[in-house]
Design an enzyme around this catalytic site. Structure first.
Site, mmCIF file in Angstrom:
data_model
loop_
_atom_site.group_PDB
_atom_site.id
_atom_site.type_symbol
_atom_site.label_atom_id
_atom_site.label_comp_id
_atom_site.label_asym_id
_atom_site.label_seq_id
_atom_site.Cartn_x
_atom_site.Cartn_y
_atom_site.Cartn_z
ATOM 1 N N ASP A 112 3.140 13.922 -5.524
ATOM 2 C CA ASP A 112 3.008 14.743 -4.315
ATOM 3 C C ASP A 112 1.529 15.008 -4.083
ATOM 4 O OD1 ASP A 112 3.191 16.629 -2.279
ATOM 5 O OD2 ASP A 112 3.688 18.275 -3.643
ATOM 6 N N ASN A 125 -3.053 18.569 0.568
ATOM 7 C CA ASN A 125 -4.388 18.611 1.159
ATOM 8 C C ASN A 125 -5.460 19.071 0.186
ATOM 9 O OD1 ASN A 125 -3.961 17.853 4.015
ATOM 10 N ND2 ASN A 125 -2.588 19.604 3.993
ATOM 11 N N ARG A 152 -4.631 19.243 -3.559
ATOM 12 C CA ARG A 152 -4.322 18.905 -4.954
ATOM 13 C C ARG A 152 -3.324 17.765 -5.016
ATOM 14 N NH1 ARG A 152 0.225 18.798 -3.963
ATOM 15 N NH2 ARG A 152 1.732 20.479 -3.691
ATOM 16 N N GLY A 211 6.311 15.831 8.230
ATOM 17 C CA GLY A 211 5.558 15.577 7.005
ATOM 18 C C GLY A 211 6.475 15.197 5.847
ATOM 19 N N ASP A 271 6.185 15.788 2.727
ATOM 20 C CA ASP A 271 6.379 16.891 1.790
ATOM 21 C C ASP A 271 7.456 17.846 2.288
ATOM 22 O OD1 ASP A 271 4.695 17.585 3.913
ATOM 23 O OD2 ASP A 271 3.510 18.993 2.716
ATOM 24 N N ARG A 272 7.467 18.111 3.585
ATOM 25 C CA ARG A 272 8.521 18.961 4.156
ATOM 26 C C ARG A 272 9.878 18.283 4.031
ATOM 27 N NH1 ARG A 272 6.656 20.439 10.105
ATOM 28 N NH2 ARG A 272 8.451 21.879 10.027
ATOM 29 N N THR A 324 -2.064 25.085 1.177
ATOM 30 C CA THR A 324 -3.142 25.089 2.157
ATOM 31 C C THR A 324 -2.608 25.527 3.515
ATOM 32 O OG1 THR A 324 -4.240 23.303 0.965
ATOM 33 C CG2 THR A 324 -4.941 23.700 3.226
#
Length: 254
Positions: A6, A9, A11, A106, A108-109, A131
């Site tokens: 993963d 923005n 890490r 996104g 990640d979402r 972030t």
């Protein structure tokens, strides 16, 4: 062994999912580094290979842009497996995506929604606080109805520092009655986060009875304590979603 990555923005977080002969899975290790540290890693020390041998599968969520993409290509190319670069779809793992353009959600979402679907069989308000903070509505039937995006706490502090009379950027203390500027900024930023989640929860509650608020992300631990609705903190929600996707892909070819 499955490698889930993963890239956010600020890490990069990855986990190695271990599978046993009975089909059960568990995280054997999880690591997190800043994006700056990741970019500066020596070419001779691949962060993915120093603890484990080659994975059976690799699945990646990247929202950090082209530079991070190329780094991830370089580091994963030593393995004899083609990574799955996650993109949101119309439907996967029991979640139906109602975004106007499903593919621009996104990754990640998308992964977090898939993880939430597997963790809770009722309606969920899925909050990922880093972030940026995202607040997404998932019905008990697995429909993603939409969600909100707002700057995270650190980004709020930075904007106040950059675009006002140089207000201090240092981390303060959240307080009921702040009596100095740093604490006032910290309290305001944290109230803004909690207030956005609470308002989205009220909107969603009119559509889906008694949703559970599932909170994740680096700033999620402090956010969850400010919320009043039924809630649960999940440390590795995006990785859990990536693992779910990888396992479904694995099952599909067997």
């Amino acid at each position: 062994m499955i490698l889930c990555i993963d890239a956010g923005n600020s890490r990069v977080k990855w986990g190695w999912l271990e599978l046993d002969d009975a089909g059960a899975s568990r995280w054997s290790s999880i690591a997190t580094v800043s994006l700056i540290e990741f970019a500066a890693a020596s070419d001779h020390v691949n962060p993915f290979s120093i603890t484990h041998e080659a994975p059976e599968r690799i699945v990646i969520s990247n929202v950090a842009g082209e530079g991070a993409h190329q780094l991830l290509v370089n580091w994963t190319s030593i393995f004899d497996v083609e990574p799955l670069w996650l993109r949101a779809e119309t439907e996967r793992c029991g979640v139906r995506n109602r975004y106007e353009r499903p593919e621009v959600l996104g990754p990640d979402r998308w992964a977090a929604l898939i993880a939430a679907r597997s963790l809770h069989n009722g309606a969920s308000l899925v909050v990922n606080s880093g972030t940026a903070t995202t607040v997404d509505m998932l019905t008990a039937e697995g429909e993603f109805l939409g969600g909100a995006i707002l700057p995270g706490v650190e980004l709020m502090r930075f904007v106040l520092n950059e675009h006002t009379g140089r207000l201090p950027i240092a981390e303060g203390r959240q307080s009921d009655m702040p009596r100095n500027t740093i604490d006032a900024i910290e309290t305001g930023c944290r109230h803004a986060q909690a207030g956005a989640v609470e308002r989205m929860y009220r909107v969603f509650r009119d559509r889906a009875p008694a949703p559970l608020c599932i909170v994740a992300g680096g700033a999620g631990r402090s956010l969850v304590d400010l919320l009043t609705m039924p809630r649960r903190y999940v440390e590795n929600l995006v990785l859990d979603g990536l693992a779910r996707i990888a396992l479904s892909e694995r099952a599909a070819v067997r």
